[in-house]
Design an enzyme around this catalytic site. Structure first.
Site, PDB file in Angstrom:
ATOM      1  CG  HIS A  65      36.556  24.116 110.693  1.00 44.45           C
ATOM      2  ND1 HIS A  65      35.944  24.986 111.584  1.00 44.45           N
ATOM      3  CD2 HIS A  65      37.887  24.412 110.758  1.00 44.45           C
ATOM      4  CE1 HIS A  65      36.866  25.749 112.160  1.00 44.45           C
ATOM      5  NE2 HIS A  65      38.047  25.431 111.673  1.00 44.45           N
ATOM      6  CG  ASN A 112      44.159  28.297 111.611  1.00 45.41           C
ATOM      7  OD1 ASN A 112      42.956  28.134 111.782  1.00 45.41           O
ATOM      8  ND2 ASN A 112      45.063  27.554 112.216  1.00 45.41           N
ATOM      9  CG  ASP A 137      32.915  26.287 111.988  1.00 42.66           C
ATOM     10  OD1 ASP A 137      33.522  26.910 111.092  1.00 42.66           O
ATOM     11  OD2 ASP A 137      33.489  25.831 113.001  1.00 42.66           O
ATOM     12  CG  ASN A 158      42.435  29.381 115.472  1.00 43.96           C
ATOM     13  OD1 ASN A 158      42.549  30.122 116.447  1.00 43.96           O
ATOM     14  ND2 ASN A 158      42.823  28.115 115.491  1.00 43.96           N
TER      15      ASN A 158
END
Length: 242
Positions: A65, A112, A137, A158
C-alpha cells in the site's frame, strides 16, 4: 532562451512553516524565443504537484500500500529534492526537473484521508488540476506493471477517493498506477495491502520504480506525448512471453 525560477518559502527547510514570516514560493517564467523557436520547445513551466499515497510510519514501510511513497522517494533522489518539510499535513520537498518546478508530497494523514493534504497543497501553491500527478498502488494491475493516465475514476482505492473528494469531485488529473497484483486465494484484502513483497515481487517493484521515475520526468517535460504512449504499451506487455 527560456528561463524558469522558483523562490521557496523563507522557512522551507525547517518545520515551522506556519509562522507568519513564511512566504509562498514564487514561480517566474521568462522567454525570449521567436515563434519558430517556440514550435521546437514544448516545455511548460507551470509547477507540478506530484503526490505519492501511503501510510506514515516504519510499520508500513515497504508494504504494498506504500509504493506511492516509494516512487516519490525515487524521484526525490534522482532529482536531488530534499523531503524535509511538513506542510498541510504532508512531508514535502520543492525542487525542479530540469527547468520545471516540482513539489513532491507524501501525505501524513494515513491513506483514507490523503485528500486533505492534496487539496490544501494544490490551493496554497495554485497548481492547476492538469499538473497534479497522483501516484498509488493498483490491485487491478499485475505486480510491477505501471500505467500513466491523464484522468480516471477512484476504483476501490480509498486514497484516490479522498483526493477526488477534496478536489470537488473532479477526476481530470493525471495518475500513475503501480501494479501490486491481487490477493491470493481467500486472503483478506487489507492484510494483503499491508503485507511486504516477496523477494521476486520486490525485484519487479524496484525495476518499476526506476521505470516510473523516468516516466514522471517525461510527463513533466513533455506532457502526454508519444513517449508516454510508448511507455504504457511497453508496460502492458512487459511480462508477456512470446
Amino acid at each position: 532562451m527560456f528561463c524558469s525560477a522558483y523562490t521557496p518559502p523563507s522557512c522551507m527547510y525547517n518545520f515551522h512553516v506556519n509562522k507568519p514570516a513564511c512566504r509562498k514560493p514564487r514561480f517566474r517564467v521568462c522567454s525570449s524565443t521567436t515563434s519558430s523557436e517556440s514550435d521546437r520547445f514544448k516545455v511548460e513551466y507551470t509547477p507540478w504537484l506530484i503526490v505519492g499515497l501511503g501510510n506514515p510510519g516504519n510499520k508500513y514501510y515497504g508494504t504494498r500500500h506504500n509504493v506511492g511513497f516509494e516512487m516519490i522517494d525515487k524521484v526525490a533522489r534522482k532529482e536531488g529534492v530534499l523531503m524535509n518539510t511538513i506542510q498541510s499535513k504532508a512531508l514535502i520537498g520543492i525542487g525542479a526537473i530540469e527547468e520545471v518546478p516540482i513539489l513532491l508530497a507524501k501525505p501524513q494523514t494515513y491513506m483514507n484521508f490523503s485528500g486533505e493534504a492534496v487539496g490544501s497543497l494544490a490551493a496554497h501553491y495554485q497548481v492547476p488540476l492538469r499538473h497534479i500527478l497522483l501516484i498509488y498502488d493498483e490491485m487491478a494491475l499485475p505486480n510491477g506493471v505501471l500505467r500513466l493516465q491523464p484522468k480516471g475514476g477512484q476504483g476501490y482505492h480509498n486514497g484516490v477517493k479522498s483526493v477526488m473528494g477534496n478536489l470537488d469531485g473532479r477526476r481530470n488529473f493525471p495518475r500513475l498506477s503501480i501494479g501490486i497484483g491481487h490477493p491470493p486465494g481467500n486472503m483478506d484484502m487489507k492484510a494483503f495491502l499491508l503485507q511486504k513483497f516477496s523477494p521476486s515481487e520486490r525485484k519487479q517493484i524496484d525495476e518499476s520504480l526506476e521505470q516510473g521515475s523516468e516516466a514522471v520526468k517525461t510527463l513533466v517535460l513533455s506532457g502526454f506525448s508519444e513517449g508516454i504512449s510508448r511507455f504504457n504499451l511497453v508496460q502492458k506487455y512487459k511480462f508477456h512471453k512470446v
